[in-house]
Design a protein around this motif. Structure first.
Motif, PDB file in Angstrom:
ATOM      1  N   ARG A   1       1.174  -1.250   0.166  1.00 51.25           N
ATOM      2  CA  ARG A   1       0.580   0.066  -0.149  1.00 51.25           C
ATOM      3  C   ARG A   1       0.903   1.187  -0.089  1.00 51.25           C
ATOM      4  NH1 ARG A   1      -4.001  -0.154   4.589  1.00 51.25           N
ATOM      5  NH2 ARG A   1      -4.755   2.079   3.638  1.00 51.25           N
ATOM      6  N   VAL A   2       0.398   2.161  -1.068  1.00 49.61           N
ATOM      7  CA  VAL A   2       1.085   3.838  -0.782  1.00 49.61           C
ATOM      8  C   VAL A   2       0.262   4.599  -0.582  1.00 49.61           C
ATOM      9  CG1 VAL A   2       2.520   4.810  -1.927  1.00 49.61           C
ATOM     10  CG2 VAL A   2       2.586   2.681  -2.534  1.00 49.61           C
ATOM     11  N   GLU A   3      -0.073   4.734   0.866  1.00 52.10           N
ATOM     12  CA  GLU A   3      -0.367   6.391   0.678  1.00 52.10           C
ATOM     13  C   GLU A   3       0.244   7.872   1.116  1.00 52.10           C
ATOM     14  OE1 GLU A   3      -2.855   5.450   4.201  1.00 52.10           O
ATOM     15  OE2 GLU A   3      -3.840   4.159   3.072  1.00 52.10           O
ATOM     16  N   ILE A   4       0.251   8.768  -0.123  1.00 53.45           N
ATOM     17  CA  ILE A   4       0.545  10.470   0.299  1.00 53.45           C
ATOM     18  C   ILE A   4       0.109  10.812   2.173  1.00 53.45           C
ATOM     19  CG2 ILE A   4       0.158  13.278  -0.014  1.00 53.45           C
ATOM     20  CD1 ILE A   4      -0.715  11.917  -2.709  1.00 53.45           C
ATOM     21  N   HIS A   5       1.015  11.112   2.828  1.00 53.04           N
ATOM     22  CA  HIS A   5       0.513  11.332   4.407  1.00 53.04           C
ATOM     23  C   HIS A   5       1.030  12.270   4.500  1.00 53.04           C
ATOM     24  CE1 HIS A   5      -0.247   6.880   6.160  1.00 53.04           C
ATOM     25  NE2 HIS A   5      -0.642   6.876   5.405  1.00 53.04           N
ATOM     26  N   SER A   6       0.058  12.920   6.255  1.00 50.49           N
ATOM     27  CA  SER A   6       0.733  14.858   7.111  1.00 50.49           C
ATOM     28  C   SER A   6       1.457  14.250   7.829  1.00 50.49           C
ATOM     29  CB  SER A   6      -0.090  15.570   6.802  1.00 50.49           C
ATOM     30  OG  SER A   6      -1.688  15.027   7.453  1.00 50.49           O
ATOM     31  N   MET A   7       1.979  14.678   8.348  1.00 53.00           N
ATOM     32  CA  MET A   7       2.377  14.560   9.385  1.00 53.00           C
ATOM     33  C   MET A   7       2.455  15.462  10.212  1.00 53.00           C
ATOM     34  SD  MET A   7       6.269  12.651  10.659  1.00 53.00           S
ATOM     35  CE  MET A   7       5.500  10.553  10.901  1.00 53.00           C
ATOM     36  N   GLU A   8       1.483  15.519  12.091  1.00 51.58           N
ATOM     37  CA  GLU A   8       1.147  16.954  12.825  1.00 51.58           C
ATOM     38  C   GLU A   8       0.689  16.513  14.285  1.00 51.58           C
ATOM     39  OE1 GLU A   8      -2.492  18.128  11.297  1.00 51.58           O
ATOM     40  OE2 GLU A   8      -2.165  17.999   9.354  1.00 51.58           O
ATOM     41  N   MET A   9       1.516  17.317  15.038  1.00 55.59           N
ATOM     42  CA  MET A   9       1.814  17.382  16.418  1.00 55.59           C
ATOM     43  C   MET A   9       0.065  17.734  16.627  1.00 55.59           C
ATOM     44  SD  MET A   9       4.245  16.422  17.759  1.00 55.59           S
ATOM     45  CE  MET A   9       4.530  17.686  19.231  1.00 55.59           C
ATOM     46  N   ASP A  10      -0.630  16.178  17.716  1.00 52.70           N
ATOM     47  CA  ASP A  10      -1.962  16.715  17.963  1.00 52.70           C
ATOM     48  C   ASP A  10      -1.559  16.257  19.618  1.00 52.70           C
ATOM     49  OD1 ASP A  10      -4.847  16.384  18.468  1.00 52.70           O
ATOM     50  OD2 ASP A  10      -4.588  14.325  17.406  1.00 52.70           O
ATOM     51  N   GLN A  11      -1.847  17.076  20.470  1.00 53.17           N
ATOM     52  CA  GLN A  11      -1.820  17.753  21.520  1.00 53.17           C
ATOM     53  C   GLN A  11      -0.716  16.793  21.615  1.00 53.17           C
ATOM     54  OE1 GLN A  11      -5.677  15.270  23.192  1.00 53.17           O
ATOM     55  NE2 GLN A  11      -6.787  17.708  22.563  1.00 53.17           N
ATOM     56  N   GLY A  12       0.902  17.146  21.792  1.00 57.09           N
ATOM     57  CA  GLY A  12       2.121  16.868  22.292  1.00 57.09           C
ATOM     58  C   GLY A  12       1.949  14.919  21.700  1.00 57.09           C
ATOM     59  N   VAL A  13       1.323  14.379  20.636  1.00 61.23           N
ATOM     60  CA  VAL A  13       1.486  13.201  19.712  1.00 61.23           C
ATOM     61  C   VAL A  13       1.485  13.545  18.137  1.00 61.23           C
ATOM     62  CG1 VAL A  13       0.458  10.620  19.183  1.00 61.23           C
ATOM     63  CG2 VAL A  13       0.282  12.557  21.638  1.00 61.23           C
ATOM     64  N   MET A  14       3.110  13.082  17.484  1.00 60.56           N
ATOM     65  CA  MET A  14       2.997  12.954  16.546  1.00 60.56           C
ATOM     66  C   MET A  14       2.344  12.300  15.357  1.00 60.56           C
ATOM     67  SD  MET A  14       4.876  15.116  14.997  1.00 60.56           S
ATOM     68  CE  MET A  14       6.681  15.048  14.036  1.00 60.56           C
ATOM     69  N   ARG A  15       1.161  12.529  14.962  1.00 62.85           N
ATOM     70  CA  ARG A  15       0.418  11.618  14.383  1.00 62.85           C
ATOM     71  C   ARG A  15       0.623  11.555  12.390  1.00 62.85           C
ATOM     72  NH1 ARG A  15      -3.315   9.915  18.134  1.00 62.85           N
ATOM     73  NH2 ARG A  15      -3.113  11.176  20.012  1.00 62.85           N
ATOM     74  N   MET A  16       0.383  10.672  11.894  1.00 65.52           N
ATOM     75  CA  MET A  16       0.313  10.773  10.851  1.00 65.52           C
ATOM     76  C   MET A  16      -1.112  10.482   9.877  1.00 65.52           C
ATOM     77  SD  MET A  16       3.955   8.553   9.655  1.00 65.52           S
ATOM     78  CE  MET A  16       2.682   7.124   9.815  1.00 65.52           C
ATOM     79  N   ARG A  17      -1.489  10.878   8.805  1.00 65.22           N
ATOM     80  CA  ARG A  17      -2.560  10.598   8.094  1.00 65.22           C
ATOM     81  C   ARG A  17      -3.085  10.570   6.485  1.00 65.22           C
ATOM     82  NH1 ARG A  17      -7.163  15.252   9.852  1.00 65.22           N
ATOM     83  NH2 ARG A  17      -5.554  17.166   8.887  1.00 65.22           N
TER      84      ARG A  17
END
Ligand SMILES: [Cu+2]
Length: 172
Positions: free
Chosen positions: A74-90
């Motif tokens: 699987r290949v996806e285009i992701h962003s990574m952002e800080m969310d309440q002190g936690v790095m999250r990818m989506r």
């Protein structure tokens, strides 16, 4: 018009790949790319990511809507952002808008091409193909080099570019 241009662009890129001229960067009439870098893996690592700077030299806005690779299930285009002190990818919703004359940088800690379910280890210095799928320009095949995490982006200026995009701009 972009649809008519898309095949010659792919052919031109394929010729550059075959002649080895894309070791630094591949270019097309519409898009230019920095050298694509993949995060090297050790045996058994299930996922990786690819990074590069994409510049739209054309006169129309476009959108990176998908990516394809044989090295991952699987290949996806992701962003990574800080969310309440936690790095999250989506996954980036609706693809990544790249306005005419603008560029977007995919770099560690931010936007990236996510490679999940790797079918091979990505040894340092090994080369791998990823096809970027643009809404208008179509498929563009690039070859990237696997790098140890510490070596990624060492030679890539414009790290800040992903932060000056005007995401509120309507592109269609
Ligand atoms: Cu990711």
């Amino acid at each position: 018009m972009a649809k008519i241009l898309h095949r010659p662009v792919v052919v031109a890129l394929a010729m550059m790949v075959m002649s080895g001229m894309n070791s630094i960067a591949a270019a097309s009439d519409i898009f230019s790319f920095s050298e694509m870098q993949l995060r090297a893996t050790v045996a058994g690592m299930p996922s990786s990511a690819a990074y590069l700077k994409i510049t739209n030299n054309g006169v129309s806005d476009d959108r990176l809507i998908a990516a394809k690779a044989t090295i991952a299930q699987r290949v996806e285009i992701h962003s990574m952002e800080m969310d309440q002190g936690v790095m999250r990818m989506r996954a980036v919703d609706g693809g990544l808008a790249i306005a005419a004359g603008d560029s977007v940088t995919l770099a560690p800690g931010g936007l990236h091409i996510m490679l999940m379910g790797l079918t091979t280890d990505l040894a340092p210095d090994s080369q791998h193909e990823i096809i970027l799928v643009f809404e208008k320009a179509g498929d563009i095949k690039l070859t990237g080099t696997a790098k140890r995490p510490a070596d990624i982006m060492m030679n890539m200026p414009g790290h800040d570019a992903s932060h000056n995009q005007d995401h509120s701009k309507k592109s269609q």
